[in-house]
Design a protein around this motif. Structure first.
Motif, mmCIF file in Angstrom:
data_model
loop_
_atom_site.group_PDB
_atom_site.id
_atom_site.type_symbol
_atom_site.label_atom_id
_atom_site.label_comp_id
_atom_site.label_asym_id
_atom_site.label_seq_id
_atom_site.Cartn_x
_atom_site.Cartn_y
_atom_site.Cartn_z
ATOM 1 N N HIS A 1 1.602 9.440 14.858
ATOM 2 C CA HIS A 1 1.803 9.135 13.441
ATOM 3 C C HIS A 1 0.947 10.105 12.636
ATOM 4 C CE1 HIS A 1 3.854 5.255 14.281
ATOM 5 N NE2 HIS A 1 3.074 5.270 15.350
ATOM 6 N N TYR B 1 -0.758 11.151 8.819
ATOM 7 C CA TYR B 1 -1.177 10.778 7.473
ATOM 8 C C TYR B 1 -1.755 12.019 6.785
ATOM 9 C CZ TYR B 1 -0.953 5.924 9.140
ATOM 10 O OH TYR B 1 -0.542 4.720 9.658
ATOM 11 N N TYR C 1 -1.143 9.532 2.035
ATOM 12 C CA TYR C 1 0.297 9.480 2.277
ATOM 13 C C TYR C 1 0.571 9.331 3.776
ATOM 14 C CZ TYR C 1 1.160 10.876 -2.530
ATOM 15 O OH TYR C 1 1.221 10.898 -3.909
ATOM 16 N N ARG C 2 1.523 8.489 4.083
ATOM 17 C CA ARG C 2 2.028 8.383 5.463
ATOM 18 C C ARG C 2 3.308 9.197 5.547
ATOM 19 N NH1 ARG C 2 3.181 3.210 5.786
ATOM 20 N NH2 ARG C 2 5.418 3.529 5.496
ATOM 21 N N ASP D 1 6.760 10.106 7.261
ATOM 22 C CA ASP D 1 7.834 9.585 8.101
ATOM 23 C C ASP D 1 8.986 10.585 8.060
ATOM 24 O OD1 ASP D 1 6.550 7.066 8.727
ATOM 25 O OD2 ASP D 1 7.005 6.454 6.679
ATOM 26 N N VAL E 1 0.351 5.409 0.443
ATOM 27 C CA VAL E 1 -0.041 4.097 0.963
ATOM 28 C C VAL E 1 -1.467 3.725 0.578
ATOM 29 C CG1 VAL E 1 1.563 4.163 2.903
ATOM 30 C CG2 VAL E 1 -0.721 5.161 3.176
ATOM 31 N N TRP F 1 -4.916 16.432 6.799
ATOM 32 C CA TRP F 1 -3.982 15.750 7.683
ATOM 33 C C TRP F 1 -4.735 15.034 8.801
ATOM 34 C CZ3 TRP F 1 1.146 16.244 6.259
ATOM 35 C CH2 TRP F 1 1.472 17.293 5.386
ATOM 36 N N LEU G 1 -7.846 4.715 7.032
ATOM 37 C CA LEU G 1 -6.394 4.788 7.149
ATOM 38 C C LEU G 1 -5.752 3.410 7.212
ATOM 39 C CD1 LEU G 1 -6.196 7.642 9.803
ATOM 40 C CD2 LEU G 1 -5.440 7.824 7.424
ATOM 41 N N LEU H 1 -5.686 1.487 10.007
ATOM 42 C CA LEU H 1 -4.924 1.505 11.252
ATOM 43 C C LEU H 1 -4.993 0.173 11.977
ATOM 44 C CD1 LEU H 1 -5.979 4.976 12.758
ATOM 45 C CD2 LEU H 1 -3.988 4.434 11.335
ATOM 46 N N HIS I 1 -3.935 1.769 17.340
ATOM 47 C CA HIS I 1 -3.757 3.138 16.866
ATOM 48 C C HIS I 1 -5.114 3.829 16.803
ATOM 49 C CE1 HIS I 1 0.455 2.852 14.778
ATOM 50 N NE2 HIS I 1 0.439 2.305 15.976
#
Length: 453
Positions: free
Chosen positions: A288, A290, A304-305, A307, A314, A345, A417, A419, A423
């Motif tokens: 994943h 972010y 930001y996440r 996808d 977020v 990132w 984050l 999580l 994760h």
């Protein structure tokens, strides 16, 4: 934010320990900072000394006019030339304690990951290809990687294999991207053989972890996306991990606003990153991504996440303040301008999903009920480095550095984050506009007009 708890299996615990490895000693002083003091480099250079060996032939001439990120027309370029272009020295930064720079990053410019192309070991320290003994050469036309862990300082301890795994992904992506640009597309097709790794172990006196095998890929049906950035040659030259004044290590940044296209093209680079990934696609599926964003035109600051090709806000940046670095402040000669970076990132692994992976090269699905967690971790790390390399070149094309980092507080990053427990944050890439433009000596055989402008 509350999350359901997942009881950790033995494999999940093992993966968490491997992926969360920390240095076992004091990393502030490196007795082998100078490249000629590195025992692996000395051993390889010694094996090549006094022999009439073929020299690497990088094909920068084919990349001078081709715009990034466009692939080039199909050509009969040797795999050895692809590797020479993707892995050979690009420039030497005269004021940098770790001066050698290649198209991909490496911890302290040590470059533990070694590459064999068509039975020849690339030896940049000797400007040569060193032929492997016949009985250990990989079969067929292929590129293979392996990590000579002794290249990295002993104070890294268990972190050595993690850093080498991440660099492996960067290198594989460099080969795939520049191979496509040169007109010889390749993809990751499996695990590298162990025979030449054993030979390299005997030569260098330290553990060599087999990496991955790349072979020719089917050329794309279309020419791919039209390039709109600087040339490939200029983009590769511009890629850097951040610069500092003489006497410092680390990176410095300028708090500024960058065009929104810089973020959009980064997302586009991630979207295109599946090309050539091959058997590592399953490892990518457990990752994943972010991004903390500050100062991008048309984009609200925040977390930001990512996808696919979409990024969803977020959260904000406040929870990340002070939680991303580890033991940096007490070192007076180290500069980490993370708070001035434009995009930071963070790569996150789903440990539950990773624990269910079949390690690359472990056999057919279902035949290995308990795959070696270290091999699974290798796959996850390689997929992570692969994505980070795509982001690094996207940053370079927009005039930004991209600094890979493992120096963050894992627990604090997870909190920032939001999580879930299963994760784990495993890698960080800080992108920003640099404050210094350190002199660099062009190490490429052919000086390209405008490449260093």
């Amino acid at each position: 934010m509350s999350h359901p708890t997942h009881p950790p299996s033995g494999r999940v615990r093992a993966l968490r320990e491997i992926l969360g490895a920390r240095p076992s000693g004091d990393t502030r002083r490196d007795p082998q900072a100078a490249p000629h003091l590195n025992p692996v480099r000395r051993a390889v250079a010694g094996a090549a000394a006094g022999r009439d060996l073929p020299a690497p032939q990088p094909r920068w001439d084919l990349l001078d006019e081709l715009p990034w990120p466009q692939p080039g027309p199909q050509r009969a370029v040797d795999l050895a030339d692809v590797v020479a272009t993707a892995c050979a020295p690009v420039r030497f930064e005269t004021d940098n304690p770790y001066p050698e720079h290649r198209p991909y990053p490496s911890p302290r410019a040590k470059f533990p990951v070694r590459v064999v192309a068509d039975g020849q070991l690339l030896a940049p320290e000797a400007d040569a290809y060193l032929p492997l003994p016949q009985d250990v050469r990989p079969q067929g036309r292929a590129i293979e990687t392996g990590s000579a862990l002794r290249t990295l300082p002993g104070f890294y301890g268990p972190l050595r294999r993690v850093l080498a795994g991440l660099e492996t992904g960067h290198l594989l992506a460099s080969v795939a991207l520049l191979g496509a640009a040169l007109g010889r597309p390749v993809e990751v097709t499996g695990r590298a053989g162990e025979q030449w790794a054993g030979w390299l172990e005997a030569l260098t006196g330290g553990e060599v972890v087999p990496g991955y095998r790349m072979t020719d890929a089917v050329p794309p049906a279309s020419a791919g996306p039209a390039g709109s950035g600087p040339s490939w040659a200029r983009t590769v030259w511009a890629r850097n991990s951040g610069r500092v004044p003489r006497g410092y290590a680390g990176f410095t940044a300028t708090r500024t606003t960058v065009p929104g296209d810089a973020f959009r093209r980064a997302l586009a680079a991630l979207s295109a990153a599946g090309t050539g990934l091959g058997v590592l696609a399953q490892a990518r599926s457990v990752l994943h991504l972010y991004c903390w964003v500050r100062g991008v035109e048309g984009l609200r600051d925040g977390l930001y996440r990512v996808d696919g090709t979409e990024a969803h806000r977020v959260g904000d940046c406040a929870p990340a303040s002070g939680g991303l670095l580890i033991d940096a402040a007490p070192v007076p000669s180290l500069a980490f301008d993370l708070d001035r970076c434009t995009m930071v990132w963070m790569f996150v692994a789903d440990l539950d999903a990773a624990a269910g992976l079949q390690a690359t090269g472990a056999g057919s699905a279902g035949t290995d009920p308990d795959p070696d967690p270290a091999r699974v971790a290798d796959d996850v790390l390689a997929a992570t480095g692969w994505l980070a390399q795509h982001l690094s070149l996207a940053a370079a094309a927009h005039g930004m550095f991209a600094r890979p980092l493992r120096s963050f507080h894992g627990d604090r990053a997870a909190d920032a984050l939001g999580l879930p427990p299963h994760h784990q944050a495993i890698y960080q890439l800080a992108c920003g506009v640099g404050r210094f433009d350190e002199p660099g000596l062009d190490a490429r055989p052919t000086t390209l007009e405008g490449a260093t402008a």
